[in-house]
Write a protein that holds these residues in place. Structure first.
Motif, PDB file in Angstrom:
ATOM      1  N   ALA A 123       0.808  -1.216   0.000  1.00 13.21           N
ATOM      2  CA  ALA A 123       0.000   0.000   0.000  1.00 13.21           C
ATOM      3  C   ALA A 123       0.842   1.268   0.000  1.00 13.21           C
ATOM      4  N   CYS A 124       1.845   1.325  -0.818  1.00 16.97           N
ATOM      5  CA  CYS A 124       2.708   2.497  -0.930  1.00 16.97           C
ATOM      6  C   CYS A 124       2.414   3.169  -2.275  1.00 16.97           C
ATOM      7  N   PRO A 125       1.975   4.434  -2.272  1.00 14.10           N
ATOM      8  CA  PRO A 125       1.615   5.110  -3.531  1.00 14.10           C
ATOM      9  C   PRO A 125       2.862   5.573  -4.294  1.00 14.10           C
ATOM     10  N   VAL A 126       3.607   4.619  -4.827  1.00 15.00           N
ATOM     11  CA  VAL A 126       4.894   4.905  -5.450  1.00 15.00           C
ATOM     12  C   VAL A 126       4.749   5.753  -6.719  1.00 15.00           C
ATOM     13  N   THR A 127       5.807   6.469  -7.037  1.00  7.30           N
ATOM     14  CA  THR A 127       5.844   7.295  -8.241  1.00  7.30           C
ATOM     15  C   THR A 127       6.002   6.406  -9.466  1.00  7.30           C
ATOM     16  N   GLN A 128       5.174   6.663 -10.453  1.00  7.60           N
ATOM     17  CA  GLN A 128       5.191   5.916 -11.706  1.00  7.60           C
ATOM     18  C   GLN A 128       5.689   6.814 -12.832  1.00  7.60           C
ATOM     19  N   TRP A 183      15.318  17.059 -12.043  1.00  8.11           N
ATOM     20  CA  TRP A 183      14.875  15.696 -12.328  1.00  8.11           C
ATOM     21  C   TRP A 183      15.851  14.682 -11.768  1.00  8.11           C
ATOM     22  N   THR A 184      15.382  13.437 -11.729  1.00 12.08           N
ATOM     23  CA  THR A 184      16.166  12.318 -11.238  1.00 12.08           C
ATOM     24  C   THR A 184      15.767  11.073 -12.026  1.00 12.08           C
ATOM     25  N   MET A 185      16.383   9.939 -11.730  1.00  9.57           N
ATOM     26  CA  MET A 185      15.939   8.681 -12.339  1.00  9.57           C
ATOM     27  C   MET A 185      15.550   7.718 -11.235  1.00  9.57           C
ATOM     28  N   LEU A 186      14.519   6.936 -11.527  1.00 11.06           N
ATOM     29  CA  LEU A 186      13.952   6.015 -10.549  1.00 11.06           C
ATOM     30  C   LEU A 186      13.784   4.633 -11.161  1.00 11.06           C
ATOM     31  N   PRO A 187      13.778   3.595 -10.322  1.00  8.74           N
ATOM     32  CA  PRO A 187      13.524   2.247 -10.845  1.00  8.74           C
ATOM     33  C   PRO A 187      12.055   2.078 -11.226  1.00  8.74           C
ATOM     34  N   LEU A 188      11.802   1.344 -12.295  1.00 13.53           N
ATOM     35  CA  LEU A 188      10.431   1.116 -12.767  1.00 13.53           C
ATOM     36  C   LEU A 188       9.542   0.474 -11.708  1.00 13.53           C
ATOM     37  N   ASP A 189      10.115  -0.394 -10.868  1.00  9.99           N
ATOM     38  CA  ASP A 189       9.297  -1.026  -9.825  1.00  9.99           C
ATOM     39  C   ASP A 189       9.217  -0.172  -8.565  1.00  9.99           C
ATOM     40  N   ALA A 190       9.833   1.016  -8.600  1.00 13.56           N
ATOM     41  CA  ALA A 190       9.770   1.981  -7.494  1.00 13.56           C
ATOM     42  C   ALA A 190      10.188   1.372  -6.163  1.00 13.56           C
ATOM     43  N   THR A 191      11.173   0.486  -6.203  1.00 13.21           N
ATOM     44  CA  THR A 191      11.646  -0.173  -4.981  1.00 13.21           C
ATOM     45  C   THR A 191      13.161  -0.175  -4.948  1.00 13.21           C
ATOM     46  N   TRP A 192      13.703   0.246  -3.813  1.00 14.35           N
ATOM     47  CA  TRP A 192      15.127   0.075  -3.546  1.00 14.35           C
ATOM     48  C   TRP A 192      15.245  -1.118  -2.618  1.00 14.35           C
ATOM     49  N   ILE A 193      15.973  -2.123  -3.067  1.00 14.95           N
ATOM     50  CA  ILE A 193      16.088  -3.363  -2.297  1.00 14.95           C
ATOM     51  C   ILE A 193      17.561  -3.706  -2.136  1.00 14.95           C
ATOM     52  N   ASP A 194      17.883  -4.362  -1.041  1.00 13.76           N
ATOM     53  CA  ASP A 194      19.254  -4.797  -0.750  1.00 13.76           C
ATOM     54  C   ASP A 194      20.245  -3.634  -0.694  1.00 13.76           C
ATOM     55  N   SER A 203      11.524  22.410  -6.452  1.00  9.99           N
ATOM     56  CA  SER A 203      11.493  21.180  -5.657  1.00  9.99           C
ATOM     57  C   SER A 203      10.894  20.051  -6.487  1.00  9.99           C
ATOM     58  N   LEU A 204      11.299  18.858  -6.150  1.00 12.73           N
ATOM     59  CA  LEU A 204      10.810  17.649  -6.808  1.00 12.73           C
ATOM     60  C   LEU A 204      10.670  16.574  -5.747  1.00 12.73           C
ATOM     61  N   SER A 205       9.519  15.909  -5.732  1.00 18.68           N
ATOM     62  CA  SER A 205       9.268  14.836  -4.785  1.00 18.68           C
ATOM     63  C   SER A 205       8.906  13.555  -5.522  1.00 18.68           C
ATOM     64  N   TYR A 206       9.178  12.442  -4.885  1.00 23.71           N
ATOM     65  CA  TYR A 206       8.730  11.151  -5.398  1.00 23.71           C
ATOM     66  C   TYR A 206       8.555  10.210  -4.228  1.00 23.71           C
ATOM     67  N   VAL A 207       7.799   9.132  -4.459  1.00 23.99           N
ATOM     68  CA  VAL A 207       7.543   8.143  -3.423  1.00 23.99           C
ATOM     69  C   VAL A 207       8.140   6.826  -3.892  1.00 23.99           C
ATOM     70  N   ILE A 208       8.879   6.189  -2.972  1.00 23.11           N
ATOM     71  CA  ILE A 208       9.575   4.945  -3.295  1.00 23.11           C
ATOM     72  C   ILE A 208       9.506   3.996  -2.101  1.00 23.11           C
ATOM     73  N   ARG A 209       9.520   2.697  -2.398  1.00 20.30           N
ATOM     74  CA  ARG A 209       9.586   1.696  -1.347  1.00 20.30           C
ATOM     75  C   ARG A 209      11.056   1.439  -1.004  1.00 20.30           C
ATOM     76  N   VAL A 210      11.338   1.273   0.266  1.00 24.77           N
ATOM     77  CA  VAL A 210      12.656   0.816   0.693  1.00 24.77           C
ATOM     78  C   VAL A 210      12.417  -0.530   1.369  1.00 24.77           C
ATOM     79  N   ALA A 211      12.968  -1.573   0.781  1.00 23.28           N
ATOM     80  CA  ALA A 211      12.775  -2.929   1.287  1.00 23.28           C
ATOM     81  C   ALA A 211      14.081  -3.435   1.888  1.00 23.28           C
ATOM     82  N   PRO A 212      13.985  -4.256   2.923  1.00 20.66           N
ATOM     83  CA  PRO A 212      15.226  -4.792   3.547  1.00 20.66           C
ATOM     84  C   PRO A 212      15.980  -5.716   2.610  1.00 20.66           C
TER      85      PRO A 212
END
Length: 169
Positions: free
Chosen positions: A34-39, A68-79, A160-169
């Protein structure tokens, strides 16, 4: 209603009330639920400053020519690497007309606030960089205290620029 159902309901309510409010809930892929990640935009944003940049596979550009920045398509940073301060990540930012030689210590401020619990961070000083595939860019390291759903905001020269991303363990 049978007594065992009442007992079960009381046990479930008691258990729910004892669960910590800041608990991270992960979906089956290990992502914060339920994280409204940036698409990516439709159409996707493309820097218009005339510099040809290689976009790595699985990434997309996010922002405007002002920032601007670049983000992963799945909007998740993992590991991500983990330290005592949290999960570390390097964030790269661009702006039309930015030149790494003219501004070696850009006045870029980056903050984060967790959307699914009470947590935040503020990044330290930014630095600059250049790579033939990316042109001039601004770079800042962050320590994200916990996994979860994070809104990251960069501020530079009144933009300013904002985005929403998941941070997973």
């Amino acid at each position: 209603m049978p007594r065992w159902i009442y007992a079960l309901l009381i046990a479930l309510v008691t258990l729910a009330l004892r669960m910590p409010a800041a608990q991270t809930v992960l979906d089956t892929a290990g992502r914060v639920a339920a994280c409204p990640v940036t698409q990516p935009g439709d159409p996707p944003y493309m820097p218009a400053d005339g510099v040809v940049r290689m976009l790595p596979e699985g990434m997309f550009w996010h922002g405007t020519d002002a920032l601007w920045t670049m983000l992963p398509l799945d909007a998740t940073w993992i590991d991500l690497p983990q330290t005592a301060s949290g999960y570390t990540q390097k964030l790269v930012w661009w702006r039309e007309g930015y030149n790494f030689q003219d501004e070696q210590r850009p006045d870029l401020a980056v903050t984060g606030r967790r959307l699914d619990a009470d947590a935040s961070f503020a990044a330290g000083a930014a630095t600059n960089g250049y790579h033939p595939d990316y042109g001039s860019f601004m770079l800042v390291g962050v320590d994200i205290p916990t996994p979860g759903c994070w809104e990251i905001t960069g501020r530079y020269r009144g933009e300013s620029l904002s985005y929403v991303i998941r941070v997973a363990p």
